[in-house]
Design an enzyme around this catalytic site. Structure first.
Site, PDB file in Angstrom:
ATOM      1  N   ASP A  52      14.407  29.417  32.321  1.00 31.49           N
ATOM      2  CA  ASP A  52      15.132  29.968  31.476  1.00 31.49           C
ATOM      3  C   ASP A  52      16.298  31.015  32.016  1.00 31.49           C
ATOM      4  O   ASP A  52      15.986  31.577  33.084  1.00 31.49           O
ATOM      5  CB  ASP A  52      14.303  31.240  31.019  1.00 31.49           C
ATOM      6  CG  ASP A  52      13.394  30.473  29.817  1.00 31.49           C
ATOM      7  OD1 ASP A  52      13.067  29.449  29.360  1.00 31.49           O
ATOM      8  OD2 ASP A  52      12.376  31.638  29.684  1.00 31.49           O
ATOM      9  N   HIS A  56      19.173  33.192  27.533  1.00 24.71           N
ATOM     10  CA  HIS A  56      18.201  33.082  26.766  1.00 24.71           C
ATOM     11  C   HIS A  56      17.856  33.927  25.987  1.00 24.71           C
ATOM     12  O   HIS A  56      17.448  34.005  24.757  1.00 24.71           O
ATOM     13  CB  HIS A  56      17.005  32.310  27.655  1.00 24.71           C
ATOM     14  CG  HIS A  56      15.695  32.068  26.765  1.00 24.71           C
ATOM     15  ND1 HIS A  56      15.898  31.306  25.712  1.00 24.71           N
ATOM     16  CD2 HIS A  56      14.464  32.378  27.025  1.00 24.71           C
ATOM     17  CE1 HIS A  56      14.592  31.199  25.149  1.00 24.71           C
ATOM     18  NE2 HIS A  56      13.744  31.753  26.057  1.00 24.71           N
ATOM     19  N   HIS A 165      10.571  38.791  30.152  1.00 24.71           N
ATOM     20  CA  HIS A 165      11.934  38.039  29.815  1.00 24.71           C
ATOM     21  C   HIS A 165      13.126  39.475  29.948  1.00 24.71           C
ATOM     22  O   HIS A 165      13.820  39.144  30.722  1.00 24.71           O
ATOM     23  CB  HIS A 165      12.192  37.633  28.526  1.00 24.71           C
ATOM     24  CG  HIS A 165      11.658  36.309  28.625  1.00 24.71           C
ATOM     25  ND1 HIS A 165      10.109  35.933  28.488  1.00 24.71           N
ATOM     26  CD2 HIS A 165      11.964  34.999  28.647  1.00 24.71           C
ATOM     27  CE1 HIS A 165       9.854  34.435  28.354  1.00 24.71           C
ATOM     28  NE2 HIS A 165      11.024  33.988  28.646  1.00 24.71           N
TER      29      HIS A 165
END
Length: 218
Positions: A52, A56, A165
């Site tokens: 990632d 992303h 994330h």
């Protein structure tokens, strides 16, 4: 030199993140009929063991081809956090004793053992990493992290929120997902390579992740 493949094989119908493109790998030319063999591959950028990039989940974030490849090869720490329940959160206090003295390391990988469920519905109910883990690793100078799960954040019922994330990729970090075979890395400070396909401008890409027992030769 010992080499352990940490990558999920890519094949037709393999498990993907819910809603991602299905994977098809089809032979379109054969040696018998055409004099050579060629396959057609249809897959998303987050197929199998993959990287990632910040793009992303961060608007305007860096793409796969923006990443310095030197960040993606180097000594790693594998953190053991097995025996977890479905959807259990791995907190910083639960792993802090394994994350002291990260000097000289390039990346940290979390071994939950959940890769044994790859391809099953249960794989979607994997353990997750608390956002504090992201902040602590970044503060320690670690900006590449890997997991043997589909996601460091919840995959089911996440309501579009991916806090690990957000924290890690917003700081320019890189996340490797769907690792496997971490249990076979039985030596300290493995040299790990997670080089992605050079997909220009892409938000992610499959990687051939490997762990090496280089014995000082790299």
């Amino acid at each position: 030199m010992r080499v352990v493949d940490l990558s999920q094989p890519i094949h037709t119908g393999m498990q993907v993140y819910p809603g991602d493109p299905d994977v098809t790998l089809t032979t379109v030319a054969t040696v018998t009929e055409d004099g050579y063999q060629v396959a057609s591959l249809h897959a998303g950028s987050h197929t199998g063991t993959h990287l990632d990039a910040p793009l992303h989940s961060i608007p305007g974030g860096g793409s796969v081809d923006d990443i310095d490849l030197a960040r993606l090869v180097g000594p790693a720490r594998i953190v053991r956090c097995t025996g977890l329940a479905p959807n259990e959160v791995v907190t910083w206090p639960s792993v802090a004793d394994q994350l002291g003295n990260l000097d000289g390391l390039t990346m940290v990988m979390f071994r939950t053992g959940w890769s044994e469920y790859f391809g099953e519905d249960r794989y979607l109910e994997h353990p997750v990493l608390a956002p504090e883990v992201a902040h602590r690793l970044l503060a320690a100078g670690i900006d590449v992290v890997g997991v043997d799960t589909l996601n460091p954040d919840p995959t089911l019922d996440n309501e579009g929120r991916l806090p690990f994330h957000a924290a890690f990729l917003d700081a320019g970090g890189v996340i490797i997902e769907n690792l496997t075979n971490l249990v076979e890395v039985t030596w300290d400070r493995p040299v790990v390579s997670v080089l992605p396909l050079a997909l220009a401008g892409a938000d992610g890409a499959p990687v051939r992740a490997v762990a090496l027992d280089a014995d000082g030769r790299l």
